[in-house]
Design a protein around this motif. Structure first.
Motif, PDB file in Angstrom:
ATOM      1  N   ASN A  27     -16.833  38.506  47.065  1.00 27.22           N
ATOM      2  CA  ASN A  27     -17.991  37.694  46.707  1.00 27.22           C
ATOM      3  C   ASN A  27     -19.044  38.469  45.922  1.00 27.22           C
ATOM      4  O   ASN A  27     -20.045  37.894  45.498  1.00 27.22           O
ATOM      5  CB  ASN A  27     -18.619  37.105  47.976  1.00 27.22           C
ATOM      6  CG  ASN A  27     -17.705  36.099  48.641  1.00 27.22           C
ATOM      7  OD1 ASN A  27     -17.544  34.991  48.165  1.00 27.22           O
ATOM      8  ND2 ASN A  27     -17.076  36.497  49.743  1.00 27.22           N
ATOM      9  N   ARG A  69     -19.769  32.034  29.637  1.00 26.26           N
ATOM     10  CA  ARG A  69     -20.167  32.103  31.039  1.00 26.26           C
ATOM     11  C   ARG A  69     -21.208  31.029  31.370  1.00 26.26           C
ATOM     12  O   ARG A  69     -21.124  30.385  32.415  1.00 26.26           O
ATOM     13  CB  ARG A  69     -20.729  33.501  31.333  1.00 26.26           C
ATOM     14  CG  ARG A  69     -20.843  33.834  32.817  1.00 26.26           C
ATOM     15  CD  ARG A  69     -19.493  34.036  33.464  1.00 26.26           C
ATOM     16  NE  ARG A  69     -18.751  35.150  32.921  1.00 26.26           N
ATOM     17  CZ  ARG A  69     -18.698  36.364  33.478  1.00 26.26           C
ATOM     18  NH1 ARG A  69     -19.357  36.596  34.606  1.00 26.26           N
ATOM     19  NH2 ARG A  69     -17.976  37.325  32.942  1.00 26.26           N
ATOM     20  N   ASN A  80     -21.599  29.074  44.257  1.00 22.34           N
ATOM     21  CA  ASN A  80     -20.698  29.909  43.462  1.00 22.34           C
ATOM     22  C   ASN A  80     -21.298  30.366  42.137  1.00 22.34           C
ATOM     23  O   ASN A  80     -20.674  31.134  41.401  1.00 22.34           O
ATOM     24  CB  ASN A  80     -19.399  29.146  43.167  1.00 22.34           C
ATOM     25  CG  ASN A  80     -18.559  28.940  44.406  1.00 22.34           C
ATOM     26  OD1 ASN A  80     -18.580  29.741  45.331  1.00 22.34           O
ATOM     27  ND2 ASN A  80     -17.794  27.852  44.423  1.00 22.34           N
ATOM     28  N   LYS A  83     -22.534  34.455  41.818  1.00 17.63           N
ATOM     29  CA  LYS A  83     -21.442  35.436  41.765  1.00 17.63           C
ATOM     30  C   LYS A  83     -20.562  35.236  40.537  1.00 17.63           C
ATOM     31  O   LYS A  83     -19.997  36.200  40.013  1.00 17.63           O
ATOM     32  CB  LYS A  83     -20.616  35.404  43.044  1.00 17.63           C
ATOM     33  CG  LYS A  83     -19.999  34.067  43.397  1.00 17.63           C
ATOM     34  CD  LYS A  83     -19.369  34.140  44.792  1.00 17.63           C
ATOM     35  CE  LYS A  83     -18.810  32.810  45.241  1.00 17.63           C
ATOM     36  NZ  LYS A  83     -18.264  32.875  46.632  1.00 17.63           N
ATOM     37  N   THR A  84     -20.466  33.994  40.052  1.00 18.50           N
ATOM     38  CA  THR A  84     -19.707  33.753  38.831  1.00 18.50           C
ATOM     39  C   THR A  84     -20.461  34.283  37.619  1.00 18.50           C
ATOM     40  O   THR A  84     -19.851  34.770  36.660  1.00 18.50           O
ATOM     41  CB  THR A  84     -19.414  32.254  38.670  1.00 18.50           C
ATOM     42  OG1 THR A  84     -18.726  31.790  39.843  1.00 18.50           O
ATOM     43  CG2 THR A  84     -18.553  31.976  37.452  1.00 18.50           C
ATOM     44  N   SER A  85     -21.763  34.233  37.653  1.00 14.82           N
ATOM     45  CA  SER A  85     -22.574  34.804  36.574  1.00 14.82           C
ATOM     46  C   SER A  85     -22.446  36.315  36.525  1.00 14.82           C
ATOM     47  O   SER A  85     -22.448  36.917  35.437  1.00 14.82           O
ATOM     48  CB  SER A  85     -24.048  34.426  36.760  1.00 14.82           C
ATOM     49  OG  SER A  85     -24.257  33.043  36.611  1.00 14.82           O
ATOM     50  N   ALA A  87     -19.919  38.391  37.949  1.00 14.57           N
ATOM     51  CA  ALA A  87     -18.602  39.027  38.003  1.00 14.57           C
ATOM     52  C   ALA A  87     -18.251  39.651  36.652  1.00 14.57           C
ATOM     53  O   ALA A  87     -18.584  39.109  35.596  1.00 14.57           O
ATOM     54  CB  ALA A  87     -17.542  38.002  38.395  1.00 14.57           C
ATOM     55  N   VAL A  90     -14.279  36.494  34.532  1.00  3.26           N
ATOM     56  CA  VAL A  90     -13.974  35.226  35.183  1.00  3.26           C
ATOM     57  C   VAL A  90     -12.801  34.598  34.434  1.00  3.26           C
ATOM     58  O   VAL A  90     -12.781  34.578  33.194  1.00  3.26           O
ATOM     59  CB  VAL A  90     -15.175  34.256  35.182  1.00  3.26           C
ATOM     60  CG1 VAL A  90     -14.825  32.982  35.939  1.00  3.26           C
ATOM     61  CG2 VAL A  90     -16.407  34.916  35.791  1.00  3.26           C
ATOM     62  N   ASN A 178     -13.092  34.870  39.992  1.00  2.92           N
ATOM     63  CA  ASN A 178     -13.875  36.044  39.632  1.00  2.92           C
ATOM     64  C   ASN A 178     -13.018  37.281  39.872  1.00  2.92           C
ATOM     65  O   ASN A 178     -12.303  37.366  40.877  1.00  2.92           O
ATOM     66  CB  ASN A 178     -15.152  36.125  40.468  1.00  2.92           C
ATOM     67  CG  ASN A 178     -16.119  34.997  40.179  1.00  2.92           C
ATOM     68  OD1 ASN A 178     -16.140  34.471  39.064  1.00  2.92           O
ATOM     69  ND2 ASN A 178     -16.914  34.620  41.157  1.00  2.92           N
TER      70      ASN A 178
END
Length: 203
Positions: A27, A69, A80, A83-85, A87, A90, A178
């Motif tokens: 995460n 992104r 989410n 953490k997606t920003s 990583a 992706v 991710n």
């Protein structure tokens, strides 16, 4: 808690831990980049995973640019998005609902399969969903085999991602993953797993 390796397996204990026992959904990640060479090595390994009719419906979109992104994160569930920003990489994993067009090439011993089995769109979509999910699972294991951590997610607006990234309508998102080296406090506590006797029966 340390879990003992199973000596009945051909994989050594370190490989068992790397792929399964010690592997976790991450995460958070460090800022160490994930290279195209690593992703290609992952794919070149996992492409050998079995599927029905050797169909290969998985399609992978690597989201590397800030613009890409931003387009993706807006459609992720609130929990989410951060953490997606953050990583390093992706990947959008999608199923190609027109995968059957490749069957004469990838399944030469039965070139008429696309006409016999996959003439109907609904049949193709259900087959792509099952086999694409298999390939997505192989992809996650491949990420682990590369010494990286995967954070697979299904918390997103699928219709919006499909419209954003697959406007022609021939692909359907399966998962967003991710990828990177795990960061600080990357893991949630491990959830329990069912035991052998709860799952396996013999007839």
């Amino acid at each position: 808690m340390t879990i003992a390796a199973n000596d009945a397996l051909v994989l050594d204990a370190a490989a068992q831990d790397l792929l399964f026992r010690e592997a976790r959904t991450a995460n958070s990640f460090t800022d160490e980049p994930v290279t195209d060479e690593q992703v290609q090595a992952i794919y070149d390994l996992i492409k050998y995973g079995p599927t029905a009719f050797n169909q290969q419906p998985l399609r992978i979109v690597l989201v590397r640019t800030p613009e890409g992104r931003e387009r993706l994160v807006q459609h992720m569930a609130e929990g989410n998005q951060a953490k997606t920003s953050a990583a390093p990489l992706v990947a959008i994993l999608a199923q190609d609902n027109e995968f059957h067009e490749e069957l004469p090439t990838v399944f030469p011993h039965f070139p008429q399969a696309k006409d016999v089995f996959f003439a109907e769109r609904s049949t193709r979509e259900s087959s792509a969903a099952l086999n694409g999910a298999l390939q997505a699972a192989y992809f996650i294991i491949g990420v682990r085999a590369a010494g990286l951590a995967a954070g697979p997610m299904t918390g997103f607006d699928a219709a919006a991602i499909n419209k954003e990234f697959f406007p022609e309508g021939d692909h359907s998102v399966l998962a967003v993953v991710n990828i990177g080296m795990p960061g600080e406090d990357a893991w949630f506590p491990r959830s329990p797993r069912l035991e052998y006797d709860q799952v396996v029966t013999t007839v």
